[in-house]
Structures are given as C-alpha cells and as structure tokens.
Write a protein that holds these residues in place. Sequence first.
Motif, mmCIF file in Angstrom:
data_model
loop_
_atom_site.group_PDB
_atom_site.id
_atom_site.type_symbol
_atom_site.label_atom_id
_atom_site.label_comp_id
_atom_site.label_asym_id
_atom_site.label_seq_id
_atom_site.Cartn_x
_atom_site.Cartn_y
_atom_site.Cartn_z
ATOM 1 N N VAL A 326 8.381 25.331 -33.931
ATOM 2 C CA VAL A 326 8.509 26.772 -33.683
ATOM 3 C C VAL A 326 9.888 27.218 -34.134
ATOM 4 O O VAL A 326 10.905 26.652 -33.718
ATOM 5 C CB VAL A 326 8.297 27.100 -32.190
ATOM 6 C CG1 VAL A 326 8.354 28.606 -31.978
ATOM 7 C CG2 VAL A 326 6.967 26.541 -31.696
ATOM 8 N N THR A 327 9.925 28.228 -35.002
ATOM 9 C CA THR A 327 11.186 28.773 -35.499
ATOM 10 C C THR A 327 11.197 30.290 -35.332
ATOM 11 O O THR A 327 10.172 30.900 -35.028
ATOM 12 C CB THR A 327 11.395 28.412 -36.982
ATOM 13 O OG1 THR A 327 10.271 28.888 -37.739
ATOM 14 C CG2 THR A 327 11.510 26.905 -37.156
ATOM 15 N N GLU A 328 12.354 30.893 -35.550
ATOM 16 C CA GLU A 328 12.489 32.340 -35.442
ATOM 17 C C GLU A 328 11.611 33.047 -36.463
ATOM 18 O O GLU A 328 11.454 32.581 -37.602
ATOM 19 C CB GLU A 328 13.945 32.756 -35.662
ATOM 20 C CG GLU A 328 14.902 32.318 -34.563
ATOM 21 C CD GLU A 328 14.694 33.117 -33.278
ATOM 22 O OE1 GLU A 328 14.168 34.248 -33.359
ATOM 23 O OE2 GLU A 328 15.043 32.611 -32.198
ATOM 24 N N ARG A 335 7.683 34.601 -33.626
ATOM 25 C CA ARG A 335 7.990 33.202 -33.876
ATOM 26 C C ARG A 335 7.043 32.685 -34.961
ATOM 27 O O ARG A 335 5.899 33.113 -35.077
ATOM 28 C CB ARG A 335 7.815 32.360 -32.605
ATOM 29 C CG ARG A 335 8.839 32.640 -31.525
ATOM 30 C CD ARG A 335 10.229 32.211 -31.935
ATOM 31 N NE ARG A 335 11.184 32.387 -30.852
ATOM 32 C CZ ARG A 335 11.859 33.501 -30.610
ATOM 33 N NH1 ARG A 335 11.649 34.567 -31.387
ATOM 34 N NH2 ARG A 335 12.734 33.561 -29.618
ATOM 35 N N THR A 336 7.538 31.766 -35.766
ATOM 36 C CA THR A 336 6.730 31.114 -36.783
ATOM 37 C C THR A 336 6.302 29.752 -36.263
ATOM 38 O O THR A 336 7.137 28.950 -35.834
ATOM 39 C CB THR A 336 7.512 30.954 -38.090
ATOM 40 O OG1 THR A 336 7.854 32.256 -38.602
ATOM 41 C CG2 THR A 336 6.671 30.229 -39.139
ATOM 42 N N PHE A 337 5.000 29.506 -36.294
ATOM 43 C CA PHE A 337 4.423 28.259 -35.802
ATOM 44 C C PHE A 337 3.902 27.473 -37.010
ATOM 45 O O PHE A 337 3.096 27.993 -37.792
ATOM 46 C CB PHE A 337 3.283 28.539 -34.829
ATOM 47 C CG PHE A 337 3.679 29.442 -33.687
ATOM 48 C CD1 PHE A 337 4.214 28.920 -32.530
ATOM 49 C CD2 PHE A 337 3.534 30.820 -33.800
ATOM 50 C CE1 PHE A 337 4.579 29.754 -31.484
ATOM 51 C CE2 PHE A 337 3.903 31.659 -32.769
ATOM 52 C CZ PHE A 337 4.431 31.129 -31.604
ATOM 53 N N SER A 338 4.333 26.237 -37.149
ATOM 54 C CA SER A 338 3.935 25.445 -38.309
ATOM 55 C C SER A 338 3.766 23.991 -37.897
ATOM 56 O O SER A 338 4.282 23.547 -36.869
ATOM 57 C CB SER A 338 4.970 25.560 -39.434
ATOM 58 O OG SER A 338 6.241 25.114 -38.977
ATOM 59 N N ALA A 374 0.866 27.268 -41.193
ATOM 60 C CA ALA A 374 2.036 28.070 -40.813
ATOM 61 C C ALA A 374 1.580 29.509 -40.626
ATOM 62 O O ALA A 374 0.853 30.050 -41.462
ATOM 63 C CB ALA A 374 3.138 27.993 -41.875
ATOM 64 N N LEU A 375 1.987 30.097 -39.533
ATOM 65 C CA LEU A 375 1.663 31.493 -39.276
ATOM 66 C C LEU A 375 2.680 32.055 -38.300
ATOM 67 O O LEU A 375 3.356 31.315 -37.580
ATOM 68 C CB LEU A 375 0.252 31.643 -38.722
ATOM 69 C CG LEU A 375 -0.034 31.177 -37.295
ATOM 70 C CD1 LEU A 375 -1.376 31.741 -36.833
ATOM 71 C CD2 LEU A 375 -0.072 29.663 -37.208
ATOM 72 N N GLU A 376 2.778 33.377 -38.308
ATOM 73 C CA GLU A 376 3.743 34.058 -37.452
ATOM 74 C C GLU A 376 3.003 34.883 -36.411
ATOM 75 O O GLU A 376 1.962 35.486 -36.691
ATOM 76 C CB GLU A 376 4.647 34.957 -38.297
ATOM 77 C CG GLU A 376 5.775 35.616 -37.502
ATOM 78 C CD GLU A 376 6.782 36.318 -38.402
ATOM 79 O OE1 GLU A 376 7.278 37.403 -38.008
ATOM 80 O OE2 GLU A 376 7.081 35.784 -39.488
ATOM 81 N N GLY A 377 3.523 34.899 -35.195
ATOM 82 C CA GLY A 377 2.907 35.660 -34.114
ATOM 83 C C GLY A 377 3.952 36.253 -33.199
ATOM 84 O O GLY A 377 5.114 35.834 -33.193
ATOM 85 N N TYR A 384 7.448 30.417 -22.409
ATOM 86 C CA TYR A 384 6.093 29.960 -22.686
ATOM 87 C C TYR A 384 6.076 28.472 -23.023
ATOM 88 O O TYR A 384 7.024 27.931 -23.616
ATOM 89 C CB TYR A 384 5.493 30.727 -23.879
ATOM 90 C CG TYR A 384 5.417 32.213 -23.693
ATOM 91 C CD1 TYR A 384 4.296 32.800 -23.121
ATOM 92 C CD2 TYR A 384 6.464 33.032 -24.091
ATOM 93 C CE1 TYR A 384 4.214 34.178 -22.958
ATOM 94 C CE2 TYR A 384 6.397 34.405 -23.921
ATOM 95 C CZ TYR A 384 5.276 34.977 -23.354
ATOM 96 O OH TYR A 384 5.204 36.332 -23.185
ATOM 97 N N ARG A 385 4.984 27.825 -22.616
ATOM 98 C CA ARG A 385 4.694 26.445 -23.026
ATOM 99 C C ARG A 385 3.640 26.521 -24.131
ATOM 100 O O ARG A 385 2.488 26.858 -23.873
ATOM 101 C CB ARG A 385 4.195 25.632 -21.839
ATOM 102 C CG ARG A 385 5.214 25.483 -20.734
ATOM 103 C CD ARG A 385 4.595 24.907 -19.461
ATOM 104 N NE ARG A 385 4.040 23.585 -19.670
ATOM 105 C CZ ARG A 385 4.738 22.458 -19.607
ATOM 106 N NH1 ARG A 385 6.038 22.516 -19.304
ATOM 107 N NH2 ARG A 385 4.179 21.287 -19.805
ATOM 108 N N VAL A 386 4.045 26.204 -25.343
ATOM 109 C CA VAL A 386 3.199 26.419 -26.523
ATOM 110 C C VAL A 386 2.717 25.072 -27.059
ATOM 111 O O VAL A 386 3.487 24.098 -27.126
ATOM 112 C CB VAL A 386 3.971 27.185 -27.615
ATOM 113 C CG1 VAL A 386 3.118 27.371 -28.859
ATOM 114 C CG2 VAL A 386 4.411 28.545 -27.078
#
Length: 574
Positions: A326-328, A335-338, A374-377, A384-386
Amino acid sequence: MKKRAAWILLAIPALIFLIFIAQYAASPVLYTVKDDSVTSSHQNPEALKQISREQSETVLPLMSEILGSTGTLVLNIKLKDFDSAERDLKEYMERSRQLDRMVINLDMSETELAEFRRNNQKNVQSLEELLNDTRRFDELQSLEIRYRDENRPELLYSVMYEGETLRSRVAENFKGYQSRSDAMVNTSTKFELDTAAYEESVEDFEEIVAAIDAEQETRSTTTHAPATPYRLSIAVTPDHGVYRDRLLIAGNLTGRTIAGQNITLFIDSKTWTTTTTDDGGGYKAAFAIDRIRAGKHLVYAVYGSTYSDVVTFSVLPLDTALTLAVTEGTASGNRTFSGNLTAAGMPVAGAPVAITADGKAFLSATTNSAGSYALEGHLEAGTYRVRAVFDAVAFPLNASESETVLIEIAPSLLESPLLISAGILLLTALGAVWYVRRRRQPAPAPEEVSVAETEDEEAPAPVVVERPPVEEEENILATFARLAGEGSISDAVHALYLRLAGSIAVRHRIDGHAAMTPREFLAACRSISCIETLTRFIRRYEAVRYGGAVPDDSERQELVAWFEDLMKEEAGSD
C-alpha cells in the motif's frame, strides 16, 4: 479597570476548558463499554456480554434457517421437483447473503462463525451446481426416448457421453459437500443449533449420486456406438496435471479416407477445439491447464457419427501466494494497492483479486500476464486493516490471502481536530467581543410624543392568526406506500410492524412489547390464532429491517396482505 480584570479572569478558564475539549471534537464519545480495556488481556465482561447478545439475537436464528434450507432444497432435488428446488435455492442464497453481511458488519471475520460462513458459501455453489446438473440429467431421459424413436444412434451416443460427464461432475460435487459436513455440524453444535435437516441433506445428496450412477449404468449398457466404417481412438498423456501444465490429447482415425479429416474434441461434453488428421490418420492437440476447476474431467473425440471412447484426466489444485503493498495515492485519502499472485512460483494471469478493509471488500482487480495487479482507491479518515484476497473456483488453485497491512488515513485539513478547535476558539472570542461592545453602547433616548398625537392615531386592528386544521392521521398503508416509493423500504416495513405489534399487544394484554425484539414478541404471541401468519410476517420484516433484503413487488404485496389479514383477525377477535 476592574471590569477588564474580571473579563480576563473569566476568559482564561474558558479558553483552557475549550482547548481541553477541542481534542475530542472529531470523536466526541469519550467512553464506551466496548472500548473500556487497558490491554489486550483485559476485557470488560459487560462488553463481552453485549457482543454475545448481539450475535445470538441476529446471527444464530439466521444460521438455523440456513441449515434448515439445505434439507428442503436437496430433498426437492431428489424428488425431481425442480421448480420448488429453484425457489428453495433463491431463499437459501438470500439468507446466505444476509449472513455474509452480518458477519462483516458485526466484525466477526476471525471467529468460528466466519468459518461457518466460508463453508456455507462453498455449499451455496455446490447446491446450485447440483440443481443445474440433476435437471440437465433428467432432461437427457426425454432426449434418449426421442432419439430412440427417431432411430438416431449417433445422437443417442452423444446423450450417453453427456450423461457420463454429469455423473462424474455430481460425484465430485458430493465429495466436496460431504467433506465440509463435519465442520458445519461441529460449529452449529457449539451454538446449540439443530443440524438434523443439514445432515439429512448430506444423505439425500448421496442418494442422488447413487440414483444417477444406476441410471447412467443402464444407459451405457443399452446404448451402442453407431455402425460406421471408421474407428476413432483417444488418449491423454499424462492423465493428470496442475496449473500451467500441458496435456497431450491424441489418437488415430482408421477407415477409408483418413487424411485431412476434422476431429472435434470435447471436454466435459463441451466443444473444446477441432484438429485435423495427418496422412496416417493421426491427430493431436495440446491442452494447457488454465481456467478449469480442480477435479476429474472427461474428454472424447468425434468424427461425423463416429465417437471415441471416453477417457479422463485429473487436475490437481495448487496453493497460491498473494502479496499486498500500500502506497500513497494521487489524491488526499487515496491509496494505491498493488501486489502479485503466484502458484508454485508461477504468475497467475487473469485472476480476480479483492481488496478488503476491516473484512469488507471495497475494491476488485484482475491480474495481468505477469500475475500483478495495481489499483487506486479512496478511504475515509480512520485506521484500517487491509488485505488482498483471491478465491476463484474457476481456477484449479487454492484460495489465499495476503498479510494484513495496517494503514491510517489522516483527516484532511478541514477535518482536522486542530483546525476545528481553532475555529471554535475564534468564534467564541468574536462572540465575546461583540457581546461586550454591545453592552457598553448607551441606550437611545426615547422620542417625545405629544398626547394629542397619540390620541389622534387609531389603534391598529388586532391580527387574528388562524390555526391550520389538524390533519387526520395518515393511513398506515399509505405511509407504507409513501416510504417504499421514496426508497425507505426498511422504514416502511418498520411502520407496519409497529402498528401491528401495538394492536396485538393491546388486544392480548402483552406488557412491555415495545422493549421486545421481534423474536421475543413472536414468542409472547404463541397462543394467538393467527400465529403462522404472524411468523411469516416477522421473518420477512427481520430480513428487510436487519438483513438488508430488498423485497420485490410481489413480496411487498404479500407483506401487506399478511398485515391486513392479521389486523382483520385481531379486529374479529373483539
């Protein structure tokens, strides 16, 4: 000077007090029973009682209904009452969706209830497949009779082969359903739920498998390959594999003209591909294991009206590994999730990945050819616990989850408690200054008015204000229709329940009904004559009010009809 000192003395403690409470402006609740814990080893017993009571009142009755639904559904499939089974399946799936929402909303993702939910999700898919396969197998009987009457042996042979596929699939399905029964029963027993109907569903499922075996065995012995001048062989090498393996399906055509002939290959009775024979009549095709469920599969070849034997191959499941970083993001709160999805070190392409926050899915992605996603949300301010989750039965791969990543979304500047505190202080200071300046202004001198002027002026006529007529109480069914039309179906059914419960409580002298849960109120009404209709009404009410179900037009009309019947019954009891 004394006044100024007094104001300063009052302002100082006021500012200190405002600064102290400003830190709680964003979250004004200072204490809850649930949060009253010092360490992870210390829990307030009252909090545990509240959680247990909430679970038992909402989840356990639904779990009991789900267990009962499986028994009725499988029994109707066994009796070949497919229309009733279709209705049972819809109700079962709706109750299962309600359970999914409750487990997430009550934050029970790490409990035995969550394990019950996961096994039940697999059972939903299993029973849906059972209904579809048994219905299709039953249709084969009609096709078999028709093709025998028409003397079409090649089509009879296709019926026999499809029956073999269905028999194999139902048997594999039963193995999975039976393997989950112990876990389902053990969890249910711990919560003192009745598992008799569910255990009967396992027995009925086994009887369905046995009946299909017997019928298909009879079909196989009475169906013979059509007489043709050709023979077609087939083999699969090797006869098993895992994801990304390649199996060779090959054989030979013998007969008159054998070169350059089209051979159609079927996997699980569905056309897979067409290949062409070489000069010697040989054919071959490579099957790459990709999007196909784990388990045993059937394959055969067809040339015109010539059929090969049926051969099988097995696909074994592989474990998967899923990562998450998880990045900015590009905007505030984003957040970007990849991450990557692999199986035995190999990338998994085209696979669905769900991103969950505190157990609730809020984003979905599909892996690319390298197994990456990779996607941003966007997430609101909070902690949060992701996790990333892969669970797709279309792949011969076991489900997996990433490690949990704890992320904190800071509030934006406008949401900052510091800014809110500063705003409160500024408004307080401005208000105090305005109030002090206003009090210091001298009052204006009254204007002198002669007595003659006052006598000459006519007194204004009194103003009569007419109160609007009191509107009659809105009809309860009109209230229901209005709220439902506005999209507030939960409030609409709640209005019906309150009116009905109040009416029954008055007529039958049920004290304290307003403090009862719907189930407690139903228990208090067990002696009334219309208890069956009331039970149906309250179950539908709970599903909409607490489970989030959205009834269609026919279900709404049925709910209103039950309400009217109950009200008429109560009126007649007078």
